[in-house]
Structures are given as C-alpha cells and as structure tokens.
Design an enzyme around this catalytic site. Structure first.
Site, PDB file in Angstrom:
ATOM      1  N   GLY A 279      -8.116   7.004   3.024  1.00  0.00           N
ATOM      2  CA  GLY A 279      -7.436   5.994   2.299  1.00  0.00           C
ATOM      3  C   GLY A 279      -6.728   5.290   3.449  1.00  0.00           C
TER       4      GLY A 279
ATOM      5  N   THR B   2       0.722  -1.076  -0.019  1.00  0.00           N
ATOM      6  CA  THR B   2      -0.012  -0.178   0.114  1.00  0.00           C
ATOM      7  C   THR B   2       0.958   1.134  -0.065  1.00  0.00           C
ATOM      8  OG1 THR B   2      -1.763  -0.999   1.222  1.00  0.00           O
ATOM      9  CG2 THR B   2      -1.648   1.470   1.163  1.00  0.00           C
TER      10      THR B   2
ATOM     11  N   LYS C   1      -8.137   1.035  -1.869  1.00  0.00           N
ATOM     12  CA  LYS C   1      -7.824   1.396  -0.574  1.00  0.00           C
ATOM     13  C   LYS C   1      -8.233   2.847  -0.256  1.00  0.00           C
ATOM     14  CE  LYS C   1      -3.923  -1.485  -1.182  1.00  0.00           C
ATOM     15  NZ  LYS C   1      -2.505  -1.446  -1.671  1.00  0.00           N
TER      16      LYS C   1
ATOM     17  N   SER D  62       4.008   1.403   2.465  1.00  0.00           N
ATOM     18  CA  SER D  62       5.277   1.034   2.385  1.00  0.00           C
ATOM     19  C   SER D  62       6.067   1.926   1.331  1.00  0.00           C
ATOM     20  CB  SER D  62       5.334  -0.524   2.031  1.00  0.00           C
ATOM     21  OG  SER D  62       4.279  -0.600   0.694  1.00  0.00           O
TER      22      SER D  62
END
Length: 183
Positions: free
Chosen positions: A55, A11, A43, A134
């Site tokens: 989000g 993500t 997301k 990430s």
C-alpha cells in the site's frame, strides 16, 4: 480569496497482523488542496505472485514506479520481502530519479510487515501494526485500541480506517482491503 491548492494530499494506509491473518486496508481519496479529485483510487494491491501486499501514501505516479521497482526486486531475490525491500531502499536513497519520488509504502507478506521510506528506511513495527499517510496516526491509534478486542485483523483494519475517515478530511471510507494467511 480562495485557498490555492498546495499539492496532492490524501491517503490512509493501515496494516494489521493478528492471529493467522495480515491485512492492508487503504482508503480511496485523492485530494488536491482542499478539493477531492478522486474518491475511489486503489492504493493497495497484491504483488509478487500474490504473496505480498503493498500500500502506498503519496503521489500516485510515484507509487506506480515504486510498485514496479519492488516487484522487480521481489523477482530478483526470489520473493524474499525483507531482502527486496532493503535493496529497493538502497536504490531509493541513492538513485537520482528515485530520490525525487514522494511516497511511502507499507508492505507485508506472511512473515513480516515493513515500512519503506524515501530516506532509505526499512522499518519493522514491533506490534505488527503499520499506518502511513495523512490519516495514519488516527488509524494507528484506533487499531492499537482494538487489538485486544475479539476481532480479526480485517475487522480491526476496517473499523480503524472508518475512525480515521471520520476525523481526517483527506481520508474517506471507500476502502480497498487485501488479506494474506500467515500460516
């Protein structure tokens, strides 16, 4: 010997506030260890009668629980995003069930951009840019570099996520984009 999956990863969520627009852009990748499980996860979504964009980064099931809780808080506090987020953060920090959730949220309305964490934090960035997940640091750096260009918020978001996807193996270029007018 193959590597064992270490848990759900993936993500990148980015929010950019520029001119008369605010946007949240999210990639679609969900990974388990070093395997892509899903490439088109959604997301990012509008909530609160479409006046708020949220989000998430983290566990998908946890995020759905958080979306639902935030919508309840928005309803209870008449769409006041900051108040709803502060109250949700209090719950997140003190509720035994919520404390176990592993996720972060980026939320925006026409006036404010906020990051919510499981530690009970409600953070407002000074420059109107939020990046979590990430690939968040890659997207954040790209967005900061593009802010002085003649680009609108959505284009900065799309380009920044593209850069993050080129660098972070847990980020792809299958984007969900939601935008609000700030006027």
């Amino acid at each position: 010997m193959s590597e064992q999956p270490k848990g759900w990863r993936g993500t990148t969520i980015l929010s950019v506030r520029k001119g008369d627009k605010v946007v949240i852009v999210g990639d679609g990748q969900v990974s388990l260890g070093n395997t892509v499980i899903k490439a088109n996860a959604r997301k990012v979504r509008k909530i609160g009668d479409g006046n708020v964009i949220a989000g998430f980064a983290g566990s998908t099931a946890d995020a759905f629980a958080l979306f639902e809780r935030l919508e309840e808080k928005l309803e209870r506090y008449n769409g006041q995003l900051t108040r709803a987020c502060v109250e949700m953060a209090k719950d997140w920090r003190t509720d035994r069930y919520l404390r176990k959730l592993e996720a972060m949220m980026a939320v925006v309305d026409k006036d404010v951009s906020l990051i919510l964490t499981g530690n009970g934090d409600v953070l407002e960035p000074a420059d109107g840019i939020i990046a979590i997940g990430s690939g968040g640091n890659f997207a954040l750096a790209a967005a900061k570099a593009l802010m002085d260009q003649d680009l609108d918020a959505e284009e900065i978001g799309r380009r920044s996520l593209g850069i993050a996807a080129d660098i972070c193996v847990y980020t792809n270029d299958n984007l969900t984009v939601e935008t609000l007018d700030t006027k």
